[in-house]
Design an enzyme around this catalytic site. Sequence first.
Site, PDB file in Angstrom:
ATOM      1  N   GLN A   1     -10.297  -3.718  -3.629  1.00  0.00           N
ATOM      2  CA  GLN A   1     -11.594  -3.202  -3.201  1.00  0.00           C
ATOM      3  C   GLN A   1     -12.658  -3.462  -4.257  1.00  0.00           C
ATOM      4  OE1 GLN A   1     -12.453  -1.527  -0.186  1.00  0.00           O
ATOM      5  NE2 GLN A   1     -14.440  -2.055  -1.008  1.00  0.00           N
TER       6      GLN A   1
ATOM      7  N   ARG B   1     -13.728  -8.649   1.278  1.00  0.00           N
ATOM      8  CA  ARG B   1     -12.307  -8.426   0.998  1.00  0.00           C
ATOM      9  C   ARG B   1     -11.516  -9.703   1.306  1.00  0.00           C
ATOM     10  NH1 ARG B   1     -10.351  -3.196   1.119  1.00  0.00           N
ATOM     11  NH2 ARG B   1      -8.457  -4.258   0.456  1.00  0.00           N
TER      12      ARG B   1
ATOM     13  N   HIS C   1      -7.284   0.880  -6.626  1.00  0.00           N
ATOM     14  CA  HIS C   1      -7.513   0.034  -5.448  1.00  0.00           C
ATOM     15  C   HIS C   1      -8.190  -1.250  -5.938  1.00  0.00           C
ATOM     16  CE1 HIS C   1      -7.901  -1.254  -1.463  1.00  0.00           C
ATOM     17  NE2 HIS C   1      -8.734  -0.365  -0.956  1.00  0.00           N
TER      18      HIS C   1
ATOM     19  N   CYS D   1     -16.733   1.928   0.284  1.00  0.00           N
ATOM     20  CA  CYS D   1     -15.546   1.091   0.506  1.00  0.00           C
ATOM     21  C   CYS D   1     -15.048   1.161   1.937  1.00  0.00           C
ATOM     22  CB  CYS D   1     -14.449   1.475  -0.476  1.00  0.00           C
ATOM     23  SG  CYS D   1     -13.960   3.206  -0.376  1.00  0.00           S
TER      24      CYS D   1
ATOM     25  N   ARG E   1       0.876  -1.183   0.000  1.00  0.00           N
ATOM     26  CA  ARG E   1       0.000   0.000   0.000  1.00  0.00           C
ATOM     27  C   ARG E   1       0.907   1.225   0.000  1.00  0.00           C
ATOM     28  NH1 ARG E   1      -5.466   1.468   3.280  1.00  0.00           N
ATOM     29  NH2 ARG E   1      -6.181   0.006   1.710  1.00  0.00           N
TER      30      ARG E   1
ATOM     31  N   ASP F   1     -17.071   7.122  -1.808  1.00  0.00           N
ATOM     32  CA  ASP F   1     -15.778   6.962  -1.123  1.00  0.00           C
ATOM     33  C   ASP F   1     -15.507   8.287  -0.414  1.00  0.00           C
ATOM     34  OD1 ASP F   1     -13.166   6.320  -0.383  1.00  0.00           O
ATOM     35  OD2 ASP F   1     -12.346   6.381  -2.416  1.00  0.00           O
TER      36      ASP F   1
HETATM   37  N1   CP Z   1     -11.429  -0.004   2.103  1.00  0.00           N
HETATM   38  C1   CP Z   1     -10.174  -0.102   2.567  1.00  0.00           C
HETATM   39  O1   CP Z   1      -9.212  -0.372   1.831  1.00  0.00           O
HETATM   40  O2   CP Z   1     -10.055   0.083   3.902  1.00  0.00           O
HETATM   41  P1   CP Z   1      -8.702   0.249   4.722  1.00  0.00           P
HETATM   42  O3   CP Z   1      -8.092   1.564   4.325  1.00  0.00           O
HETATM   43  O4   CP Z   1      -9.125   0.209   6.151  1.00  0.00           O
HETATM   44  O5   CP Z   1      -7.766  -0.892   4.387  1.00  0.00           O
HETATM   45  N1  NVA Z   2      -9.831   6.827  -1.736  1.00  0.00           N
HETATM   46  C1  NVA Z   2      -9.540   6.385  -0.396  1.00  0.00           C
HETATM   47  C2  NVA Z   2      -9.798   4.922  -0.258  1.00  0.00           C
HETATM   48  C3  NVA Z   2      -9.655   4.386   1.142  1.00  0.00           C
HETATM   49  C4  NVA Z   2      -9.847   2.921   1.215  1.00  0.00           C
HETATM   50  C5  NVA Z   2      -8.108   6.720  -0.035  1.00  0.00           C
HETATM   51  O1  NVA Z   2      -7.229   6.572  -0.882  1.00  0.00           O
HETATM   52  O2  NVA Z   2      -7.874   7.152   1.092  1.00  0.00           O
END
Ligand code: CP
Ligand code: NVA
Length: 298
Positions: free
Chosen positions: A131, A284, A128, A256, A101, A217
């Site tokens: 997701q 997930r 992502h 999400c 990540r 989101d």
């Molecule tokens: N939706 C999602 O990826 O959540 P987190 O940021 O908690 O991993």
């Molecule tokens: N768009 C959001 C998604 C979180 C799961 C972010 O990048 O923070």
Amino acid sequence: MKNLLSIESLGCAEIARILEVAAVMKAGRGHHAERPLQGQCWALMFSKSSTRTRVSFETGIRELGGGVMFLAADDIQLGRGEPIRDTARVMGRMLHGAVIRTYAQKDVEDFADFSGIATINALTDGEHPCQILSDLFTIIETRGSLDGLSVTFVGDGDCNVARSWIWAAARMGFDLRIAAPPGFQPPDDLLARAGGRISVTGDLRAAAEGASVLYTDVWVSMGKEEEAADRIQRLQNYQINDAICRIAPDALVMHCLPAYRGKEITDETFEAHANTIFRQAENRLHTQKAVLSMLVDA
Ligand code: CP
Ligand code: NVA
């Protein structure tokens, strides 16, 4: 499938196969005969916060028989400036796979190239994918199929989640309507590259009409905190609430997570659709176990 770096890099058949295997994983949870990750060690390397992604991958890797270590970027030399390519070359000599990540999409692509091990994008600024695989699975679980699906994405239409929706719609051939104000709409060149049946409008009510899914989101994605006040002000009319739900009375409302009540969704609407939203979160685990098992088989 050697890596999962984006929805863009997947084909329709690959996505469909992941969703099929996810159903098997979900049905068989707790009594898997096979342990495809037995004897393997995976790392989760995260430069941003996470609840769902971290917990679902740590659980999923263990359930499939593997070992897992969590490395926050600041705990390793990456956080002090060691290049991703060097980090990848070290990890590639020790580990069997990595779940990353981070910010730049190129970093997960470079990691995959330089490590040579199975690499999964656990969220970048660009996409992502995990997701959206879970979301597609949840939609199929609820509606039976993607046939006739029209998804309305509300809010920051150029964020990672919206971009993965764009590629999912292009690959799987469903309608995607993005309701976002100027400055938060996906760029034309991305839409041209994706093709498919995707429309972009500033008119939320028009985009919501008759939709089968209303999706949102956060307005302030990770890494955009300095823009928070400006984003909250400019996106304030792009909220999923009861009035919008009345325009699409049969729609699944999806998020999400994490959710900011009173911003992109009202508390009332969130709680009315919590069953779907938390099933997305649970799924997930099952979809990522499908991906892990398919990467090991490749
Ligand atoms: N939706 C999602 O990826 O959540 P987190 O940021 O908690 O991993
Ligand atoms: N768009 C959001 C998604 C979180 C799961 C972010 O990048 O923070």
